[in-house]
Design a protein around this motif. Structure first.
Motif, mmCIF file in Angstrom:
data_model
loop_
_atom_site.group_PDB
_atom_site.id
_atom_site.type_symbol
_atom_site.label_atom_id
_atom_site.label_comp_id
_atom_site.label_asym_id
_atom_site.label_seq_id
_atom_site.Cartn_x
_atom_site.Cartn_y
_atom_site.Cartn_z
ATOM 1 N N TYR A 42 0.833 -1.211 0.000
ATOM 2 C CA TYR A 42 0.000 0.000 0.000
ATOM 3 C C TYR A 42 0.871 1.265 0.000
ATOM 4 O O TYR A 42 0.581 2.225 -0.718
ATOM 5 N N GLY A 43 1.925 1.232 0.792
ATOM 6 C CA GLY A 43 2.840 2.390 0.829
ATOM 7 C C GLY A 43 3.466 2.629 -0.536
ATOM 8 O O GLY A 43 3.569 3.771 -1.006
ATOM 9 N N LEU A 44 3.872 1.538 -1.184
ATOM 10 C CA LEU A 44 4.493 1.660 -2.511
ATOM 11 C C LEU A 44 3.484 2.152 -3.547
ATOM 12 O O LEU A 44 3.817 2.954 -4.430
ATOM 13 N N GLN A 80 3.028 5.766 -3.585
ATOM 14 C CA GLN A 80 4.152 6.481 -4.205
ATOM 15 C C GLN A 80 4.239 6.251 -5.714
ATOM 16 O O GLN A 80 4.519 7.164 -6.475
ATOM 17 N N TYR A 81 4.019 4.997 -6.134
ATOM 18 C CA TYR A 81 4.331 4.662 -7.534
ATOM 19 C C TYR A 81 3.140 4.150 -8.355
ATOM 20 O O TYR A 81 3.287 3.922 -9.547
ATOM 21 N N GLU A 141 -5.792 3.324 -12.073
ATOM 22 C CA GLU A 141 -5.458 1.911 -12.312
ATOM 23 C C GLU A 141 -5.831 1.028 -11.120
ATOM 24 O O GLU A 141 -5.832 1.476 -9.968
ATOM 25 N N ILE A 142 -6.089 -0.249 -11.429
ATOM 26 C CA ILE A 142 -6.394 -1.261 -10.407
ATOM 27 C C ILE A 142 -5.148 -2.128 -10.229
ATOM 28 O O ILE A 142 -4.503 -2.489 -11.218
ATOM 29 N N ARG A 171 5.626 -4.802 -11.477
ATOM 30 C CA ARG A 171 6.217 -3.956 -12.525
ATOM 31 C C ARG A 171 6.252 -2.485 -12.098
ATOM 32 O O ARG A 171 7.254 -1.808 -12.256
ATOM 33 N N ASP A 172 5.141 -2.003 -11.508
ATOM 34 C CA ASP A 172 5.068 -0.565 -11.195
ATOM 35 C C ASP A 172 5.705 -0.191 -9.861
ATOM 36 O O ASP A 172 6.029 0.978 -9.641
#
Ligand code: A2R
Length: 315
Positions: free
Chosen positions: A224-226, A229-230, A235-236, A288-289
């Motif tokens: 969730y933290g990532l 940020q990213y 998007e889902i 990937r993201d």
């Protein structure tokens, strides 16, 4: 970064607050229901019922967080069959109270993470068990319908208003402190009570043939933290381990680790009206993201959840 966790008094919220504060160094506040006790060092907790639109607006105007992580929900599938109206009120109208409040504020574009569920996928076409974010959805219970609705509103508002909303489909998450209405916690609690001699040596279970995707709650909150940020707006993202574990195997592991002699009995009350036989998350997009990978094994989670219940049942 200033973060607001809405629904921070639940199982995931506490882990998330600790992660954002201790590991990411974010200035973090949370909301909880008045009936909940939450004490996390360095984290202010405010009472908020998300059905109170004025209170939601007032909090957001006062706090103006850079990121809103929306966890508040009626999160039980079983209860959603009993009370679909309340489940819809909290999970859909409550979420809209948050989204509309942000939409109506001027010069304010926070990141918003909406926590949906792997339950949104529901029954899968024959031969399919791995689901990606583009797999057609067919929600099979009231809870799943409300979470899918939340996701659809998130996508719609991201597109229509340019809001920075990111949607999660979280698969089963587990860990110490989870309510015993969820399968791993339920089995660990029963096993701990039996090991402590507090009840007869029989475990009561529902359908054991289903296979589910389990992730430790500490890995989930890292994702969730990532994603804040990213993750990409509109998007889902599936959040899960990518592996399916048969519930019966889980039960065997828990019984073995409990150190007690235990028999297994089926409790009809624990059988759900609709069951999806096997489901696991395709987490390619998340990886990937954000580069996220689960780090805590299911074995470790079971060990710690059992230890938690062994300590709790002793009082
Ligand atoms: O139902 P309660 O009394 O445990 O309170 C839950 C709270 N909640 C609300 N908060 C504000 N206004 C409401 N009207 C309202 N109704 C319920 O949201 C609980 O404290 C929190 C959700 O936490 P849990 O039920 O423990 O869910 P968990 O495992 O932390 O999952 C977080 C999210 C949820 O959206 C799940 O549906 C999803 O991840 O899987």
């Amino acid at each position: 970064m200033k973060a607001l966790i809405i629904g921070g008094g639940g199982f995931v919220g506490r882990y998330l607050a600790e992660h954002l504060i201790q590991n990411l160094g974010w200035d973090t506040v949370l909301t909880k229901l008045p009936s909940e006790q939450v004490e996390i060092e360095g984290c202010e907790a405010y009472n908020l019922d998300i059905l109170d639109k004025d209170a939601v607006e007032a909090l957001l105007v006062r706090q103006k967080p850079d990121a809103i992580l929306h966890l508040a929900a009626q999160s039980s599938v079983a209860y959603s069959w009993k009370n679909p109206q309340l489940t819809t009120d909290v999970n859909v109208h409550g979420c809209l109270n948050v989204l509309d409040a942000v939409r109506d504020m001027e010069n304010y574009a926070p990141k918003i993470l909406l926590i949906g569920s792997g339950e949104e996928y529901g029954a899968l076409p024959a031969g399919t068990s791995l689901v990606s974010e583009t797999t057609p959805v067919s929600p099979g219970n009231p809870y799943a319908i409300t979470k899918l609705t939340q996701t659809l509103f998130g996508q719609l508002y991201a597109k229509a208003y340019g809001m920075q909303i990111i949607m999660v489909r979280a698969f089963n998450h587990v860990g110490p402190g989870q309510a015993p209405q969820f399968v791993v916690s339920d089995f660990c609690k029963q096993a701990a009570e039996i090991a402590a001699g507090l009840r007869a040596p029989a475990m009561y279970v529902g359908n054991l043939s289903a296979a589910r995707d389990f992730t430790d709650v500490r890995d989930v909150v890292r994702a969730y933290g990532l994603l804040v940020q990213y993750g990409k707006a509109g998007e889902i993202y599936n959040v899960g381990s990518g592996k399916a574990v048969v519930v019966e195997d889980l039960l065997k592991q828990i019984i073995e680790k409990s150190g007690a002699k235990i028999t297994v009995e089926v409790d009809p009350a624990k059988l759900r009206p609709i069951e999806v036989p096997v489901i696991r998350a395709d987490i390619t997009k998340l990886q990937r993201d954000t580069g996220w990978k689960p780090e805590i094994t299911l074995e470790q989670t079971i060990k710690e959840t059992l230890a938690y219940w062994k300590a709790s049942v002793k009082g």
